[in-house]
Motif scaffolding. Structure first.
Motif, PDB file in Angstrom:
ATOM      1  N   PHE A  14       0.045   0.949  -6.195  1.00 46.31           N
ATOM      2  CA  PHE A  14      -1.036   0.297  -5.456  1.00 46.31           C
ATOM      3  C   PHE A  14      -2.392   0.795  -5.942  1.00 46.31           C
TER       4      PHE A  14
ATOM      5  N   ARG B  78      -5.623  -0.922   4.692  1.00 45.08           N
ATOM      6  CA  ARG B  78      -4.686  -0.702   3.597  1.00 45.08           C
ATOM      7  C   ARG B  78      -4.905   0.635   2.904  1.00 45.08           C
TER       8      ARG B  78
ATOM      9  N   SER C 109      -2.342   3.913   2.839  1.00 37.85           N
ATOM     10  CA  SER C 109      -1.619   3.867   1.570  1.00 37.85           C
ATOM     11  C   SER C 109      -1.118   5.254   1.183  1.00 37.85           C
TER      12      SER C 109
ATOM     13  N   GLN D  78       0.815  -1.218   0.000  1.00 34.19           N
ATOM     14  CA  GLN D  78       0.000   0.000   0.000  1.00 34.19           C
ATOM     15  C   GLN D  78       0.848   1.268   0.000  1.00 34.19           C
TER      16      GLN D  78
END
Length: 454
Positions: A222, A273, A277, A217
Motif C-alpha cells: 500500500f 486509510r 494502514s 491499507q
C-alpha cells in the motif's frame, strides 16, 4: 418525495412483523427476548466464586484465574444453566471482555457449544452488539465456526443484521462469514433480512463492502499517498475569473452548510486509510502484522493467531509472510534496514545503553515489528534513552491577558435560566460565608475585650 418502492436497490418497504414458528410475541423474529432473555446472575454472598460458571456470571476475572491455575475438569468447564448457557455465553451476552480474555486457552472449552435455542457464544455477542468481544472471538479462539445455525436457521451474520450491528457485520464478513447463507424458515439471506427489518444503514454497509471487498491499507504494498492531491492543489491554485469569484462569495455568504457523508476517495477517506494502514506508526509500534501480504477480504476465511503460531514457528513469523488462502509462507525481501541491523551510535555510556528502558525498547522493536517493516527511529536511533537536562528559562512566563469586556453594541448570547440559577446559588453561598466570617470576627473581638477588662 421518493419512496423505498421507487429505489431498485432497496426494493419494497418492510412488511409487518411476522412470526416464524408461532403467533406469540416470544416467537417473533424481531423480539430480542426470544434470543437474548434476561438471565438472573448468581447471588453474591461476599465470598469469591468457587465454580467456573459462577466466576463468569459474576464477572470475577481474578477468581477465574485462580480456578484455572488450580486446574479444572471437563465437567466444570462445560457446566451450563437451565437454558443451556455456559460461562462463555454469559460473558458474551453481558460484554465481560475480561472473562472472555481469561477463558482464552481454557482446556475442554467448546467455543461452538449451542444452547437449547441453538445459539452459540458468537451469535449471542453479535446480537448483543459487543464489538470487542466478537473481534476477540474471531481472532483468538481457534476452531470458531461462523456458519452454525440456530433452530430457525439464523447465523451470527443474520442475527447481527437483524439487530442493526453494522460494525459486527463488517467484522464477520471480513472474517469469512458466508454472505449468501439463508435461514431455513424463509430462505432469506442477510441482505434480504436487512431490507425486511428496515436496517438501511446495514444494507448500505453491505454495499460499501461489496465495492471495496479488500482492505488494501493492511497490505505491505500500500502506498500512503493521496492520488487526487496534485489535481486538487492545481485546481485550487489556478486563477479564477471574476464571475467564479463572485459566485464563490455568494455561496459563502448565503449558502447553507449541510453535514454530509465523507466522499469516496476524499480527504477524510484517505486520512482513515493511512492512519489504519500497516505503514502507520501507531500500527507498527502497537501490534505485529503477521500477514502483510494477505489483508482481510470479504468471503475469505481468516486464521486465528493461535492457528498461525501453531503452524509456523514464532521465530520465522518475523521474516516470512503468511497467506490466508492456502496458509503458505513466503520470505520477504526488502531493502529496508532491520531492527537488529541498527547499530547504536548516539549513546556511548554502557550504563544508559543497558538500562531497563533501553532493553525494553530493543525487545519491543525486535519482537513486535517484523524485519521488513522496521524503520530507523529519527528520535532515538539506537533505542537508548538520551540524557535530558531541564533548565529554567531566563525570563518569567508571561501572564495571561485579561479578557476584553463584551461590547454591548453587538448581539450578545442569551443568559440561560439554569446558568442564572447556578450563579445565584454561588452568590448566596458566598454571602453566607461572609456573614459567618463576620460573626466569628465579632465573637473573637468580644472575647478579647472581656479578657482585657479582667
Amino acid at each position: 418525495m421518493a419512496s423505498s418502492v421507487e429505489d431498485p436497490h432497496l426494493g419494497s418497504a418492510p412488511e409487518e412483523e411476522e412470526s416464524v414458528s408461532g403467533s406469540s410475541d416470544s416467537d417473533s423474529v424481531l423480539s430480542d427476548d426470544s434470543v437474548l432473555p434476561e438471565r438472573p446472575l448468581s447471588d453474591r454472598n461476599g465470598a469469591p466464586a468457587s465454580r467456573l460458571y459462577q466466576a463468569c456470571a459474576r464477572n470475577e476475572p481474578l477468581s477465574l484465574l485462580r480456578l484455572l491455575q488450580r486446574g479444572v475438569t471437563a465437567e466444570e468447564v462445560m457446566e451450563v444453566d437451565n437454558n443451556g448457557w455456559s460461562g462463555l455465553m454469559v460473558a458474551c451476552c453481558k460484554g465481560f471482555i475480561n472473562i472472555v480474555h481469561g477463558l482464552h486457552g481454557c482446556p475442554f472449552l467448546n467455543v461452538n457449544l449451542q444452547d437449547k435455542d441453538g445459539n452459540t457464544a458468537l451469535m449471542i455477542a453479535s446480537q448483543a452488539g459487543h464489538t470487542n468481544t466478537v473481534m476477540y472471538l474471531l481472532n483468538y479462539y481457534p476452531g470458531l465456526n461462523t456458519e452454525i445455525k440456530d433452530v430457525r436457521g439464523f447465523t451470527a451474520l443474520i442475527k447481527a443484521t437483524i439487530s442493526g450491528r453494522d460494525d459486527i457485520v463488517a467484522a464477520l464478513l471480513m472474517a469469512g462469514a458466508d454472505l449468501h447463507a439463508t435461514d431455513t424458515a424463509r430462505g432469506k439471506c442477510a441482505q434480504e433480512w436487512a431490507l425486511k427489518t428496515a436496517r438501511y444503514e446495514t444494507l448500505h454497509r453491505f454495499r460499501r463492502l461489496a465495492l471495496r471487498p479488500k482492505a488494501e491499507q493492511l497490505c505491505e504494498s500500500f502506498v500512503p499517498e493521496w492520488p487526487d492531491l496534485k489535481e486538487r492543489v492545481a485546481k485550487a491554485m489556478c486563477e479564477k475569473s471574476r464571475t467564479q469569484k463572485l459566485t464563490q462569495s455568494f455561496k459563502n455568504t448565503f449558502g447553507f452548510r449541510i453535514p454530509r457523508d465523507p466522499q469516496d476517495n476524499g480527504v477524510m477517506d484517505h486520512m482513515v486509510r493511512i492512519t489504519t494502514s500497516v505503514h502507520s506508526p501507531l500500527i507498527t509500534t502497537g501490534c505485529r502484522p503477521l500477514c502483510p501480504s494477505s489483508p482481510p477480504q470479504v468471503g475469505i476465511k481468516r486464521y486465528t493467531v493461535p492457528d498461525l503460531l501453531q503452524k509456523h514457528p514464532e521465530k520465522d513469523l518475523g521474516a516470512v509472510t503468511v497467506c490466508h488462502t492456502d496458509s503458505s509462507t513466503a520470505h520477504m525481501t526488502s531493502s529496508l534496514p532491520s531492527a537488529e541491523s541498527i547499530s547504536p551510535q548516539c549513546c556511548v555510556s554502557e550504563e544508559r545503553r543497558g538500562s531497563m528502558l533501553s532493553i525494553a525498547g530493543d525487545k519491543v522493536a525486535s519482537a513486535f515489528i517484523p524485519r521488513s517493516m522496521a524503520r530507523r527511529n529519527s528520535i532515538f536511533p539506537s533505542g537508548c534513552i538520551p540524557n535530558i537536562s531541564v533548565s529554567r528559562p531566563p525570563e518569567n512566563t508571561p501572564k495571561k491577558k485579561k479578557k476584553k469586556k463584551k461590547d454591548k453594541s453587538f448581539l450578545q448570547p442569551p443568559d440561560w435560566k439554569y446558568k442564572e440559577e447556578r450563579q445565584e446559588k454561588k452568590r448566596e453561598e458566598k454571602r453566607k460565608k461572609e456573614a459567618e466570617e463576620k460573626v466569628k470576627q465579632e465573637q473573637s473581638k468580644k472575647r478579647e475585650s472581656k479578657k482585657s477588662k479582667k
